[in-house]
Design an enzyme around this catalytic site. Sequence first.
Site, PDB file in Angstrom:
ATOM      1  N   SER A   1      44.945   1.291 -86.680  1.00 55.55           N
ATOM      2  CA  SER A   1      44.736   2.327 -87.700  1.00 55.55           C
ATOM      3  C   SER A   1      45.171   1.870 -89.083  1.00 55.55           C
ATOM      4  CB  SER A   1      45.563   3.555 -87.320  1.00 55.55           C
ATOM      5  OG  SER A   1      46.934   3.176 -87.167  1.00 55.55           O
TER       6      SER A   1
ATOM      7  N   GLY B   1      59.305  13.273 -88.910  1.00 56.61           N
ATOM      8  CA  GLY B   1      59.523  14.283 -89.947  1.00 56.61           C
ATOM      9  C   GLY B   1      60.584  15.302 -89.604  1.00 56.61           C
TER      10      GLY B   1
ATOM     11  N   GLY C   1      63.841  14.494 -92.036  1.00 56.11           N
ATOM     12  CA  GLY C   1      63.695  14.429 -93.482  1.00 56.11           C
ATOM     13  C   GLY C   1      62.438  13.665 -93.870  1.00 56.11           C
TER      14      GLY C   1
ATOM     15  N   TYR D   1      47.381  -0.601 -72.709  1.00 54.50           N
ATOM     16  CA  TYR D   1      46.732   0.368 -73.592  1.00 54.50           C
ATOM     17  C   TYR D   1      45.437   0.826 -72.916  1.00 54.50           C
ATOM     18  CZ  TYR D   1      44.935   1.782 -78.249  1.00 54.50           C
ATOM     19  OH  TYR D   1      44.452   2.451 -79.343  1.00 54.50           O
TER      20      TYR D   1
HETATM   21  P1  FAD Z   1      50.786  10.693 -90.042  1.00 61.05           P
HETATM   22  O1  FAD Z   1      49.796  10.813 -88.979  1.00 61.05           O
HETATM   23  O2  FAD Z   1      50.460  11.275 -91.363  1.00 61.05           O
HETATM   24  O3  FAD Z   1      52.172  11.307 -89.552  1.00 61.05           O
HETATM   25  C1  FAD Z   1      52.692  10.996 -88.292  1.00 61.05           C
HETATM   26  C2  FAD Z   1      54.082  11.606 -88.146  1.00 61.05           C
HETATM   27  O4  FAD Z   1      54.980  10.964 -89.041  1.00 61.05           O
HETATM   28  C3  FAD Z   1      54.131  13.080 -88.502  1.00 61.05           C
HETATM   29  O5  FAD Z   1      55.093  13.711 -87.693  1.00 61.05           O
HETATM   30  C4  FAD Z   1      54.608  13.099 -89.935  1.00 61.05           C
HETATM   31  O6  FAD Z   1      55.273  14.290 -90.283  1.00 61.05           O
HETATM   32  C5  FAD Z   1      55.541  11.892 -89.954  1.00 61.05           C
HETATM   33  N1  FAD Z   1      55.624  11.229 -91.250  1.00 61.05           N
HETATM   34  C6  FAD Z   1      54.618  10.624 -91.924  1.00 61.05           C
HETATM   35  N2  FAD Z   1      55.093  10.098 -93.071  1.00 61.05           N
HETATM   36  C7  FAD Z   1      56.411  10.374 -93.117  1.00 61.05           C
HETATM   37  C8  FAD Z   1      57.446  10.117 -94.054  1.00 61.05           C
HETATM   38  N3  FAD Z   1      57.230   9.457 -95.179  1.00 61.05           N
HETATM   39  N4  FAD Z   1      58.690  10.577 -93.780  1.00 61.05           N
HETATM   40  C9  FAD Z   1      58.948  11.264 -92.638  1.00 61.05           C
HETATM   41  N5  FAD Z   1      58.008  11.528 -91.718  1.00 61.05           N
HETATM   42  C10 FAD Z   1      56.761  11.092 -91.964  1.00 61.05           C
HETATM   43  N6  FAD Z   1      49.536   3.487 -83.883  1.00 61.05           N
HETATM   44  C11 FAD Z   1      50.144   2.296 -83.715  1.00 61.05           C
HETATM   45  O7  FAD Z   1      51.357   2.208 -83.785  1.00 61.05           O
HETATM   46  N7  FAD Z   1      49.423   1.174 -83.432  1.00 61.05           N
HETATM   47  C12 FAD Z   1      48.078   1.184 -83.372  1.00 61.05           C
HETATM   48  O8  FAD Z   1      47.460   0.151 -83.142  1.00 61.05           O
HETATM   49  C13 FAD Z   1      47.410   2.438 -83.583  1.00 61.05           C
HETATM   50  N8  FAD Z   1      46.060   2.511 -83.537  1.00 61.05           N
HETATM   51  C14 FAD Z   1      45.442   3.716 -83.759  1.00 61.05           C
HETATM   52  C15 FAD Z   1      44.048   3.781 -83.737  1.00 61.05           C
HETATM   53  C16 FAD Z   1      43.399   4.983 -83.973  1.00 61.05           C
HETATM   54  C17 FAD Z   1      41.908   5.054 -83.944  1.00 61.05           C
HETATM   55  C18 FAD Z   1      44.147   6.141 -84.257  1.00 61.05           C
HETATM   56  C19 FAD Z   1      43.455   7.444 -84.529  1.00 61.05           C
HETATM   57  C20 FAD Z   1      45.523   6.095 -84.289  1.00 61.05           C
HETATM   58  C21 FAD Z   1      46.187   4.886 -84.028  1.00 61.05           C
HETATM   59  N9  FAD Z   1      47.583   4.791 -84.046  1.00 61.05           N
HETATM   60  C22 FAD Z   1      48.203   3.584 -83.855  1.00 61.05           C
HETATM   61  C23 FAD Z   1      48.390   5.991 -84.278  1.00 61.05           C
HETATM   62  C24 FAD Z   1      48.763   6.230 -85.754  1.00 61.05           C
HETATM   63  O9  FAD Z   1      47.962   5.466 -86.619  1.00 61.05           O
HETATM   64  C25 FAD Z   1      50.224   5.921 -85.942  1.00 61.05           C
HETATM   65  O10 FAD Z   1      50.980   6.896 -85.270  1.00 61.05           O
HETATM   66  C26 FAD Z   1      50.690   5.832 -87.390  1.00 61.05           C
HETATM   67  O11 FAD Z   1      51.972   5.273 -87.402  1.00 61.05           O
HETATM   68  C27 FAD Z   1      50.697   7.150 -88.120  1.00 61.05           C
HETATM   69  O12 FAD Z   1      50.854   6.877 -89.503  1.00 61.05           O
HETATM   70  P2  FAD Z   1      50.343   7.901 -90.600  1.00 61.05           P
HETATM   71  O13 FAD Z   1      50.760   7.349 -91.913  1.00 61.05           O
HETATM   72  O14 FAD Z   1      48.914   8.178 -90.423  1.00 61.05           O
HETATM   73  O15 FAD Z   1      51.226   9.170 -90.240  1.00 61.05           O
END
Ligand code: FAD
Length: 554
Positions: A206, A270, A273, A475
């Site tokens: 992602s 989250g 904080g 996975y």
């Molecule tokens: P968000 O989805 O916006 O938030 C996720 C959580 O983190 C929420 O609880 C939010 O409140 C919290 N959060 C976000 N930013 C902060 C901040 N600054 N401070 C405190 N809390 C915060 N994950 C992997 O690890 N590896 C992969 O290879 C992977 N592949 C993926 C492929 C696909 C197609 C999809 C849909 C998802 C994938 N994911 C993967 C899952 C996802 O991308 C991860 O969980 C990623 O770390 C989320 O990051 P985000 O910035 O989009 O966070």
Amino acid sequence: MIEGVKQQKWWGWGEEGLAYRYEDKPKFPGFVQKMVGVDITRPVKPIPPFSSLDVPASELSDELRAKFVDAIGEKYVQTDDETRVVHAYGKGVRDLIRIRKGDLGRVPDVVLYPGTQEEVEAIVDASVEADAVLIPFGGGSNIVAALEAQPGETRQVISVNLGRMSKVLEIDETSGLAHIQAGVFGPDMEDQLNARGWTMGHHPDSFVWSTLGGWIATRSSGMQSDKYGDIADIVRGLTMVMPGQVLQLRPLPSSSSGPSVREMVLGSEGRLGVITSAWVNVHRIPEVRELQAYFFPTYEDGLKACEQIVSSDASVMMARVSDPIETQYIMANGKKSGRVSSLANKAIQKIMLQKGWDLEKIAMSFIGFEGSANHVRYEKGLVGKIVKDNGGMGVGKGPGTLYDQKKYDTPYIRDFMLDRGLICDVSETTTPWKYAAEIHAKIVDRFAKAMDDLGVRGVVFCHLSHSYHSGACQYFTFAIADDSDNQEATYDAAKRVIQQSFMDFHGTVSHHHGVGEEHSPWMDQDISPAGVFIQRKLFEGVDPGRNLNPGKII
Ligand code: FAD
């Protein structure tokens, strides 16, 4: 939308206009038909327009709005319907199913875009004082229901998008550390680091649509973790804004300062904080980067090879092996090959047949090498021998180069499949090596039985994605043919079988996607009731009013 802050489309992955295409992949329709009996070439229903959604009005009070406007400026206090809907969910397939049918859940009342840590402090304090719910938002890419407000939440819901905080602030070249703001997306962060000759090496699938803060808050892992580590290894220090105070953890290589507060923040989703910046390990961009492809007669042979590679002197950047169904998926998902590669493929198949391999059972593997030319040559030699010892064979870098170019396009396929009545998603777990083959076999069996019980056709396949000294992450990807109004229940049933199997066969609830609300029901089994007790006390202690993303993890 705020200028300079990218936003995913409301109904699916990534940006409008980009989509998966099957037309240049002649074998793909036949593969899907064979696996789940669906004709993906038939016309599909268009996505309903955004205007067809019934978006609840914002309930932000004038008083709180005035405080936010005062703290960050009117422009960065957004209450328009589309922005609020995009921030309502993550990108799990259940989110996509719900949003497409207009089930929007508890949409946030406002989306805020702070530009500095001081602004985040003002937002957190004002939100807690007003007894509002505050949900930090990174890229919105999580697939575990980690972002949505709880159904029926009566308090005001504030989504805090960190996207304006996207700078690499400092690189400490002596220590190999970089100080980076939490809202930066993967490509932007790597561009800034690469421009100075550095890389963080964290590449989740992602990557394009997720942020540093999100990675930390979910304990993410990237495809190159065998070399660079998971985010938990990469992040050495951080700053997090809490109600009334700011946590400052200096970057240290290691420390013996009691239970690790750094580790408590990692994966906190989250609930403790808003993470505003982090100090991370960075590395010089390697001279050589190569992905080699290999085949094994069976998945179990591939697993054995990965186990031996991780305990050998070859410190590879990535070792991935796909089970037979995923191998067939990869091959069917390839573009029509030219004459030369088609002849090469036939020659490879001929060798496999001569070796007595069953082509329905073969397992494809990609192994990544990085470093100086000498180091890569040495590693390839070691890996080549291990592959051979386990009955495998190398087929060069062609397929690996293709994989490397296309790796961030894969997420678009989920939207394409859902358009055609196919529910696709993923679940991942880690086990000690001892149980790796067993858990795979059990999940394939149990999933098939669940499909029979549900009376639908479905397929599950798997790859080993991350290796450690004592075990590995596997996975699992599943696709279920269900075009009915029951899609959510079907998804839940399939997901339950997989998650419970993780628990029953020595796995963890998740290796890198986190917990959210999705995996919460298995936490007792995963970390024991006493572990849940400790987590509960931590969240209650830091956030007695349950203002910070309540309901996630436990
Ligand atoms: P968000 O989805 O916006 O938030 C996720 C959580 O983190 C929420 O609880 C939010 O409140 C919290 N959060 C976000 N930013 C902060 C901040 N600054 N401070 C405190 N809390 C915060 N994950 C992997 O690890 N590896 C992969 O290879 C992977 N592949 C993926 C492929 C696909 C197609 C999809 C849909 C998802 C994938 N994911 C993967 C899952 C996802 O991308 C991860 O969980 C990623 O770390 C989320 O990051 P985000 O910035 O989009 O966070």
